[in-house]
Design an enzyme around this catalytic site. Sequence first.
Site, PDB file in Angstrom:
ATOM      1  N   CYS A  78     -36.695  78.092 -10.563  1.00  8.17           N
ATOM      2  CA  CYS A  78     -37.100  79.082  -9.563  1.00  8.17           C
ATOM      3  C   CYS A  78     -37.346  80.431 -10.219  1.00  8.17           C
ATOM      4  O   CYS A  78     -36.521  80.912 -10.998  1.00  8.17           O
ATOM      5  CB  CYS A  78     -36.008  79.209  -8.493  1.00  8.17           C
ATOM      6  SG  CYS A  78     -36.352  80.480  -7.254  1.00  8.17           S
ATOM      7  N   CYS A  84     -31.898  86.080  -6.544  1.00  5.94           N
ATOM      8  CA  CYS A  84     -31.418  85.506  -5.286  1.00  5.94           C
ATOM      9  C   CYS A  84     -29.945  85.143  -5.389  1.00  5.94           C
ATOM     10  O   CYS A  84     -29.473  84.692  -6.439  1.00  5.94           O
ATOM     11  CB  CYS A  84     -32.246  84.270  -4.949  1.00  5.94           C
ATOM     12  SG  CYS A  84     -31.755  83.444  -3.418  1.00  5.94           S
ATOM     13  N   CYS A  87     -28.612  80.549  -5.585  1.00 10.04           N
ATOM     14  CA  CYS A  87     -28.364  79.661  -6.729  1.00 10.04           C
ATOM     15  C   CYS A  87     -27.821  80.481  -7.892  1.00 10.04           C
ATOM     16  O   CYS A  87     -28.572  81.221  -8.517  1.00 10.04           O
ATOM     17  CB  CYS A  87     -29.643  78.955  -7.153  1.00 10.04           C
ATOM     18  SG  CYS A  87     -30.284  77.795  -5.937  1.00 10.04           S
ATOM     19  N   CYS A 165     -38.160  77.379  -1.992  1.00 12.37           N
ATOM     20  CA  CYS A 165     -36.752  77.311  -2.372  1.00 12.37           C
ATOM     21  C   CYS A 165     -36.476  75.888  -2.839  1.00 12.37           C
ATOM     22  O   CYS A 165     -36.707  74.934  -2.099  1.00 12.37           O
ATOM     23  CB  CYS A 165     -35.844  77.688  -1.194  1.00 12.37           C
ATOM     24  SG  CYS A 165     -34.082  77.470  -1.563  1.00 12.37           S
ATOM     25  N   GLN A 288     -22.218  68.688   7.450  1.00 13.90           N
ATOM     26  CA  GLN A 288     -22.399  68.879   6.012  1.00 13.90           C
ATOM     27  C   GLN A 288     -23.884  69.057   5.671  1.00 13.90           C
ATOM     28  O   GLN A 288     -24.734  68.371   6.231  1.00 13.90           O
ATOM     29  CB  GLN A 288     -21.835  67.683   5.243  1.00 13.90           C
ATOM     30  CG  GLN A 288     -20.328  67.508   5.374  1.00 13.90           C
ATOM     31  CD  GLN A 288     -19.535  68.498   4.536  1.00 13.90           C
ATOM     32  OE1 GLN A 288     -20.088  69.342   3.836  1.00 13.90           O
ATOM     33  NE2 GLN A 288     -18.215  68.398   4.610  1.00 13.90           N
ATOM     34  N   PHE A 317      -9.667  69.675  11.914  1.00 13.27           N
ATOM     35  CA  PHE A 317     -10.961  70.345  11.677  1.00 13.27           C
ATOM     36  C   PHE A 317     -12.052  69.273  11.687  1.00 13.27           C
ATOM     37  O   PHE A 317     -12.828  69.134  10.743  1.00 13.27           O
ATOM     38  CB  PHE A 317     -10.977  71.116  10.352  1.00 13.27           C
ATOM     39  CG  PHE A 317      -9.871  72.122  10.198  1.00 13.27           C
ATOM     40  CD1 PHE A 317      -9.936  73.361  10.817  1.00 13.27           C
ATOM     41  CD2 PHE A 317      -8.751  71.829   9.432  1.00 13.27           C
ATOM     42  CE1 PHE A 317      -8.914  74.285  10.681  1.00 13.27           C
ATOM     43  CE2 PHE A 317      -7.727  72.748   9.275  1.00 13.27           C
ATOM     44  CZ  PHE A 317      -7.800  73.984   9.909  1.00 13.27           C
ATOM     45  N   GLU A 338     -10.480  70.287  16.781  1.00 11.80           N
ATOM     46  CA  GLU A 338     -11.528  71.224  16.346  1.00 11.80           C
ATOM     47  C   GLU A 338     -11.535  72.434  17.265  1.00 11.80           C
ATOM     48  O   GLU A 338     -11.371  72.302  18.483  1.00 11.80           O
ATOM     49  CB  GLU A 338     -12.888  70.524  16.365  1.00 11.80           C
ATOM     50  CG  GLU A 338     -14.096  71.412  16.187  1.00 11.80           C
ATOM     51  CD  GLU A 338     -14.103  72.129  14.848  1.00 11.80           C
ATOM     52  OE1 GLU A 338     -14.350  73.357  14.851  1.00 11.80           O
ATOM     53  OE2 GLU A 338     -13.847  71.476  13.815  1.00 11.80           O
ATOM     54  N   ASP A 387      -9.791  68.887   6.766  1.00 12.57           N
ATOM     55  CA  ASP A 387     -11.010  69.426   6.140  1.00 12.57           C
ATOM     56  C   ASP A 387     -11.208  70.863   6.620  1.00 12.57           C
ATOM     57  O   ASP A 387     -12.076  71.152   7.446  1.00 12.57           O
ATOM     58  CB  ASP A 387     -12.207  68.548   6.523  1.00 12.57           C
ATOM     59  CG  ASP A 387     -13.486  68.962   5.814  1.00 12.57           C
ATOM     60  OD1 ASP A 387     -13.446  69.885   4.976  1.00 12.57           O
ATOM     61  OD2 ASP A 387     -14.542  68.360   6.106  1.00 12.57           O
ATOM     62  N   CYS A 414     -13.399  72.785   0.424  1.00  9.05           N
ATOM     63  CA  CYS A 414     -14.609  73.427  -0.104  1.00  9.05           C
ATOM     64  C   CYS A 414     -14.250  74.659  -0.936  1.00  9.05           C
ATOM     65  O   CYS A 414     -15.136  75.404  -1.351  1.00  9.05           O
ATOM     66  CB  CYS A 414     -15.562  73.808   1.028  1.00  9.05           C
ATOM     67  SG  CYS A 414     -14.827  74.856   2.301  1.00  9.05           S
TER      68      CYS A 414
END
Length: 458
Positions: A78, A84, A87, A165, A288, A317, A338, A387, A414
């Site tokens: 890119c 940006c 990434c 992108c 996801q 979650f 949730e 999660d 995450c």
Amino acid sequence: MSKVKAPVVKNEVYEMVVDDIGVNGEGIGKVEGYTLFVDGGLPGETVLTKVVKVGKNFGFGKLESIQVPSPDRVIPICKVASQCGGCQLQHLSYEGQLKFKQNKVDQLIKRIGKLSDIQVEPVIGMDEPYYYRNKVQYPVRQEGGRVKIGFYAKRSHRIVETDICYIQDQRNEEVKALILDWMTQNGISAYNEETHKGFLRHIVTRHAHSTKLMHVTLVINGRRLKASEGLIARLTKLDYISGISVNINKEVTNVIMGEQLLHVYGDTHIEDTIDDVKFHISPLSFFQVNPVQTEKLYAKVIEFAGLTGEETVMDIFCGIGSISLLLAKKAKKVIGVEVVEAAIEDALHNADINGINNVEFYTGKAEEVIPRLYDELKMRADIIVVDPPRKGCEEVLLEAMVRINPKRIVYVSCDPSTLARDLKYLAEKGYKVDQVQPLDMFPQGVHVETIVLVTKVD
């Protein structure tokens, strides 16, 4: 107030060896023992860096030149990758990215979790680490006398524009161009963060991996969509647009979506499929963003859960019930929790359309609902799947999980920092970490997903 004393001087250029990569993808090195963060530097490289900010304990530099390059350095695909904020690692080979992420998880579990004897498995990567995202969120802003639609620059809300992108569905460029034309032809203003004026704040698209159909949501600083007929006429020229929604967000906030959603065309959701289970996904629900890796992620969760068909499972979650429904196919009963009401509505609908009736869903904050389910309703679970968002689990939730006393906990994370913190708590309460499996949900970026099997010590 005394001046900061450091062995470097602002605006001076220094030679430095890069030792590590920071959490945001920046190179980390030292000049006379003083730590500098430098965007674009890779471990093992000798670089010249111009100091742009000096703090008491560390500073920031700008990469001037690379004297000795890393063998893992590549030319980003890119042209705006260095500007940006999307990434952070395109200049690092994909093999190098996977090694970095494995080491990141390993080091944080050891340093924060104090778990020195844990083996972190190699990261499960992608065969094709581009064009993988099923969702994009474009900020729309007025800059330099014209409307700009793109992504935020690193550490700012300045818009970086790009023709393509490389981690998004390429069809988004068509959608973006048609919306920009609609804005121009109808005098639609872009949002201004400083004045809180202007109409269009964000464009959000989400597409289904299985059907390739796309839903478009416009986030507006207003009560209704102006010139909606013109927008619908333009977007429906694209045969993959299945629905258009408007989200109202009049708050002074960095949160993208507001709570009120209006549907102006077509379907109110997209439908996707994982392992023969159908999922209806509304614009406000979490799902996801990497469908190829999601299948691998959920397969690993089910493997770690080790279901025989006799277990009661809590899915904390649970979102729209994606993991819950897959678990329910192999468990006696699944209980999902949730906080997002729209997600629970999707979860209930998803259970219904798939004919799955051994699941129950509860709406509310996990740290409030789980203790209540245990204390008041006497609910138990053989296995807990959790999660959480990046902040990890509240301690009151972890405490309730321990009191429930499951045989196994499958922790999907995450953020390896909060994961390590929570694993430390569980290890102190009679559980041990058996397996740690990182998975690359975000190629070209610094984030990494991790699935951990935690078991009760006999």
